[in-house]
Design an enzyme around this catalytic site. Structure first.
Site, PDB file in Angstrom:
ATOM      1  N   VAL A 189     -23.448  13.919 -62.994  1.00 29.72           N
ATOM      2  CA  VAL A 189     -23.326  15.215 -63.664  1.00 29.72           C
ATOM      3  C   VAL A 189     -22.014  15.281 -64.435  1.00 29.72           C
ATOM      4  O   VAL A 189     -21.971  15.740 -65.578  1.00 29.72           O
ATOM      5  CB  VAL A 189     -23.434  16.378 -62.657  1.00 29.72           C
ATOM      6  CG1 VAL A 189     -23.318  17.700 -63.389  1.00 29.72           C
ATOM      7  CG2 VAL A 189     -24.754  16.312 -61.904  1.00 29.72           C
ATOM      8  N   GLU A 219      -8.756  13.877 -61.302  1.00 32.11           N
ATOM      9  CA  GLU A 219      -8.458  12.803 -60.346  1.00 32.11           C
ATOM     10  C   GLU A 219      -8.796  11.442 -60.917  1.00 32.11           C
ATOM     11  O   GLU A 219      -8.019  10.506 -60.837  1.00 32.11           O
ATOM     12  CB  GLU A 219      -9.298  12.994 -59.079  1.00 32.11           C
ATOM     13  CG  GLU A 219      -8.850  14.085 -58.167  1.00 32.11           C
ATOM     14  CD  GLU A 219      -9.868  14.337 -57.081  1.00 32.11           C
ATOM     15  OE1 GLU A 219      -9.640  15.243 -56.284  1.00 32.11           O
ATOM     16  OE2 GLU A 219     -10.903  13.651 -57.018  1.00 32.11           O
TER      17      GLU A 219
END
Lengths: 507, 507
Positions: free
Chosen positions: A275, A296
Site C-alpha cells: 500500500v 523510517e
C-alpha cells in the site's frame, strides 16, 4: 569473504581483522548483543551465522547458549533467521519479521519485547534492559582516523556502539563507498535532566555528523564481507492497493481544498508494504510537486518519486529496496547525495521531530474495531506478527495519520473491521483516518458512536457491513447509559472466536 | 456581582463591561464556544449560567439551542453542570468530569470527543474541529494596555482567544491580583512547516509572556465576577492510598540505588486524586530534597511539598486545590511567586517537553489487564467516566510511568486486574509500572507473558489471584502457537459480563 578490504584503512582497526568464527567467539552465552539492521538492510552478514554455529555446537554438547538480541528493527534470514533456527535468541527487541524467529516467539521459546522504535535506544540508555555486552555493526568503510562510514541503515547503531563493552565491526564491500555523506548521526542525545532541544526544523537538515564513532579500544574484531542486503521483492500494486492509495491521495487533495494542508503537503511517512508503494505510485502520477518525506524506510516507490522529481528530499533511517532497485541505487548512489539522509532511529522516529514537522503518516493495520482502535501486531489476540515498529511514534505525533488495510482477508473469512479489536496498539485517541479499498473514514472530531457509523458505512466490506451495523445497533439498544462506546461485551470478541472455531468470522 | 471592577483598567475594554445575560446573547445556537477552565479552576462563573437560561428559554419556545463546548479540561457545576442540565451541550471536548454532563454523554445526548490534552489546541489550530465562534475566558485582571492577567488555570485560553471570532472576558476579583507574574504564556507555536523547537530545558524556565493577549476588536463583552473556584474537597489519604504511595516511593529509592535516577529524582507529574496526594504526602515525610514537578495540576499535596521545602518548583497549567487550601494560597500568593509557573496546556502536556525533561509520571487507572493494557476512561466498556486527559501525553513520553489503582472496587465485586481490559487507553507498549495496594509490577523489558506472571503475582488481590492465574494458565495451554500474548478470546471479557449479569466479576 577475503580477510582484507580496501575499505579498512585505519591502521589500529586493520590489526583486528579476523574471521567471523573468531569474532563470534567474543560473544558468550547470556550476553546482550546489539546488532545493526533495519528491515533487511545494513545487518551483519557473517558473524550471526558463525554465532549460530557456536550455539549449535554448545547445544550439541548439552550446554546452554542463548543471547538477548537487540537490533534497529527487523533484519533478514542471515541474522534473525539463523539465530532463531539455532535456538540462540532468548530475548529479542524491538521489531522483527523473520518467519523462524516469529515461530520461536509464538511457541514461547523466545521472549519478545515489543517497544516503540523511538523508545528502544533511550530505554537502553536508561538501563531498563541491562548492560549491553557486545555490539555487532555492519558499516560501509572504516576511515584512516577510525571513523565509520555507515551502510544502508542506521537504526540503533550509534547507541549500540556507545553502550557495548565490546564491538565487532563488519565491513561490507557491497555497500557503495559513495555512502560517505548520506548519513546524519546525531551525537547530541543526553540523559535527563541534561537533554536539550533537537534543533531540527526541516527533514533534510543536518544536525549531526556523517560518521559513526567507535572507541577503538572496544573493538575486538573486524570482519570483511561482500554480501548483498536481503530485502523483500517488490510486488506491483494490485487493484486493492491502488484503490486504497487513490482514497488516500484524493483525501489529501480534499484537505488542500479545505485549506488544511499546503499544496506540497507536509513531510510524508509511509510504512512498509504494497500500500505504501501504491501511494507513492499514485503520487508519482499526480499533480503534486516539491514533496518531502520524513520516514523510517525508503522503499522502491519513494526512490521512483525522487527519480520523477516529485519528491525533493527524504529523511529515513534505512533503505528497504528490492534486490533489483538496490543494485540500481548502488550503481548510481552519487546522484542521490543531498536528497537522501539516513538518521539514527532515535531521530527519524522522535516524537519531537515528527510533531514539529507535521508529518503525514500512512501505516498498515491488521484490523480496526468500529470505534477506531487499531490492531497492528497480533493475529486473533495471541500470536504476534511483527511488532508495533514506528507506527505508534508516527501516528501519535503526526499532523494527519492514516491506517490502511484491505477490508477482508483470507478470501473473505476475516473482516478487518470488527466489533472489538483482539489486540489494541493504537487507541481511539490516536487514530484519525481509516482506509480500506471500500472507502475512507475521517474520524477527526467525532465521538466514538459517530466514528462507528462512519467506519461501518465507509470502510467495512459489504459482506460484513450489515453484521457490524447489527452489532452496533444492538449495542446501542442494550446500553441505555452506555451510549458513548456501546458494546455487547459477551459478543464483542465472538467474531474472532467464530474464526477460531469455524474458519470464518461470520456467525 | 457588581458591574465594575478595579481590575478592569483598560479604557477600551472597560466600555464593554456588561451583564452576563447581555454577554450570553452573543452566543448563538450551533456555535462552537471555547471556554476557560481546567479541573474546577479558572472557568467562567457567570456567562455559562446565563447561557443555560438562554438555552432553556429557547427550548421552552420549542427552538433548538445547543453549542459545541471546548475547554481546557474538566470544569465545575457552574459551567459543565448548568449547561448540561439545560441540555445545551451538543458536543464536548477534550476532558470532563461533571456528573450531569457525564450522564448526558452516556445517554447519548452529548457527543464527547476524548482527545489527548496535548492534541486539543493543535487540532483546533489545524481546523479539525471547525471554526471557533466565541471564546469565554476568565482572567484575574485587565491591564491598562489591554493585556490580560490569567487566573488559576491557563489550559487552552491562549488558543481560544486567538482562534475565536468573538471574545467574552470574565474578570474575577476572587483571584489574587498577585497572580501577575505566575504565568508563562508561550506565543511561539506555529503550524507546520513553520514550527520551531520549544526551547524549554528546565521545568521553571520562562519561554513566553506573563500575560494573555486579546485583540480588543474581538471583545464583545466584559463581565465582572467575584466568585470562588469550585474544586473538590481534599480527602486525607486512606490506608490503601498510603500503601500505594509507599510502593511508588520505595521503587523510586530502588531506582536511585540502581543508578537509574538522580538523588533528587526527575520532574514529577501526578494525576488528580487521593493517590497523587498520598504520594506527595509520602515524599513530604521522606529523605528526598530539591524535587521538581512538571505536571498538569497543583493539588494540596504538592503545595504542602513546597511549604516543607522539599519541592523547589512546579510547572503546571492549573491549580486544583481544596476550597480551604485555595483560600490559604490566595492570601499568601506572593510568597509562592518564582516557585510556581502556570503554562498553556500545549506546553505543560507537550510530548517534546515531557520527554526532554524525563518526567516521572503517576496516574490513576480504572483497570489493567494481565498484559498491562490500561483502561483509564470507561466502565464496563461502554460508559465514559471522565476521559483520557493528559495521561497519554505523560505516560508515552515519560522517563518512568506508574499506573495506580486499588486492586478491587465495589467491595470486592470488581477486580482492577482483569484478563482483558474492557477499554484500552494505554497499550502494553506504553505502560511500565503498575501499582496496587498489593504491590508493584515493574514491566520494563518484559515480554507479555512475563508481564502477566508479574502483574498477577504482585498486583492482583488474593481474592482474584488464583482466577487470573487459572485464566493465564489455560490460555497458555490453549495457544500452542500463541505464547506471546496467550488469550482465551471466548472468555477474555467474561469477567465484565459476570459483573453485568450478577453484580460480581467472580464466576
Amino acid at each position: 569473504m577475503s580477510p582484507v578490504s580496501r575499505r579498512i584503512t585505519c591502521p589500529t582497526l586493520a590489526t583486528k581483522v579476523t574471521s567471523a568464527t573468531e569474532a563470534a567467539s567474543y560473544i558468550n552465552d547470556g550476553d546482550r548483543v546489539g546488532m545493526s539492521g533495519f528491515t533487511g538492510a545494513g545487518y551483519p552478514k557473517a558473524v550471526p551465522a558463525a554465532l549460530a554455529e557456536r550455539a549449535k555446537d554448545a547445544h550439541d554438547r548439552g550446554e546452554d547458549f542463548g543471547i538477548d538480541l537487540w537490533t534497529g528493527a527487523s533484519t533478514a534470514p542471515e541474522l534473525d533467521g539463523v539465530l532463531a533456527e539455532a535456538r540462540a535468541v532468548r530475548r529479542r527487541l524491538p521489531f522483527q519479521s523473520d518467519p523462524t524467529l516469529r515461530e520461536a516467539i509464538n511457541t514461547g521459546e523466545t521472549e519478545y519485547v515489543d517497544t516503540h522504535l523511538s523508545h528502544s535506544a533511550q530505554q537502553a540508555w536508561f538501563g531498563f534492559y541491562g548492560q549491553l555486552n557486545v555490539a555487532v555493526i555492519e558499516v560501509a568503510a572504516i576511515l584512516p582516523n577510525g571513523l565509520l562510514v555507515p551502510g544502508s541503515s542506521v537504526g540503533n547503531n550509534k547507541t549500540w556502539l556507545q553502550l557495548a563493552d565490546k564491538v565487532i565491526l563488519e565491513v561490507n564491500d557491497w555497500h557503495p563507498r559513495a555512502y560517505e555523506g548520506f548519513h546524519d548521526i546525531y551525537y547530541g542525545t543526553k540523559l535527563p535532566p541534561e537533554r536539550r532541544p533537537l534543533q531540527l526544523t526541516d527533514p533534510l537538515q543536518r544536525i549531526g555528523d556523517p560518521y559513526l564513532r567507535v572507541d577503538p579500544e572496544k573493538v575486538v574484531a573486524v570482519v570483511h564481507t561482500d554480501a548483498p542486503d536481503r530485502n523483500l521483492p517488490f510486488k506491483p500494486a494490485d487493484e486493492q492497493s491502488k484503490a486504497m492509495a487513490s482514497h488516500v491521495v484524493d483525501f489529501l487533495r480534499y484537505e488542500i481544498d479545505q485549506g488544511r494542508l499546503p499544496k506540497n503537503l507536509l513531510p510524508l511517512q509511509s510504512g512498509i508494504g504494497n500500500v505504501a508503494n501504491a501511494v507513492m505510485a499514485e503520487l508519482a502520477h499526480s499533480e503534486f510537486e516539491d514533496l518531502l518525506a520524513y520516514t523510517e524506510v525508503i522503499q522502491d516507490g519513494m526512490l521512483d518519486l525522487i527519480d520523477t522529481g516529485k519528491l525533493t528530499a527524504v529523511s529515513a533511517t534505512s533503505f528497504s529496496l528490492s534486490a533489483e532497485r538496490a543494485e540500481q541505487f548502488n550503481a548510481r548512489a552519487e546522484e542521490y547525495k543531498g536528497r537522501i539522509l539516513l538518521r539514527t532511529q532515535e531521530v527519524s522516529n522522535h516524537p519531537e521531530a515528527i510533531r514539529r514537522l507535521g508529518v503525514i503518516s500512512i501505516n498498515g493495520m491488521v484490523e480496526a474495531d468500529i470505534y477506531g482502535n487499531v490492531n497492528s501486531t497480533h493475529v486473533m489476540g495471541s500470536s504476534i506478527i511483527n511488532g508495533i515498529g514506528g507506527s505508534g511514534d508516527f501516528a501519535r505525533n503526526a499532523y494527519l495519520n492514516f491506517f490502511v488495510s484491505g477490508s477482508m482477508a483470507k478470501g473473505g473469512a476475516i473482516s478487518s473491521i470488527v466489533p472489538f479489536a483482539s489486540h489494541i496498539d493504537h487507541t481511539e485517541h490516536d487514530t484519525q483516518i481509516l482506509v480500506t479499498e471500500q472507502g475512507l473514514a475521517d474520524l477527526r472530531g467525532l465521538s466514538p458512536a459517530a466514528r462507528a457509523r462512519t467506519i461501518i458505512r465507509n470502510c467495512a466490506h459489504p459482506d460484513y457491513q450489515d453484521l457490524l451495523q447489527d452489532y452496533f445497533d444492538r449495542a446501542v439498544a442494550a446500553n441505555a447509559r452506555g451510549q458513548h462506546t456501546p458494546h455487547l461485551l459477551g459478543e464483542a470478541l465472538s467474531w474472532h472466536g467464530n474464526y477460531q472455531r469455524t474458519g470464518s468470522m461470520k456467525p
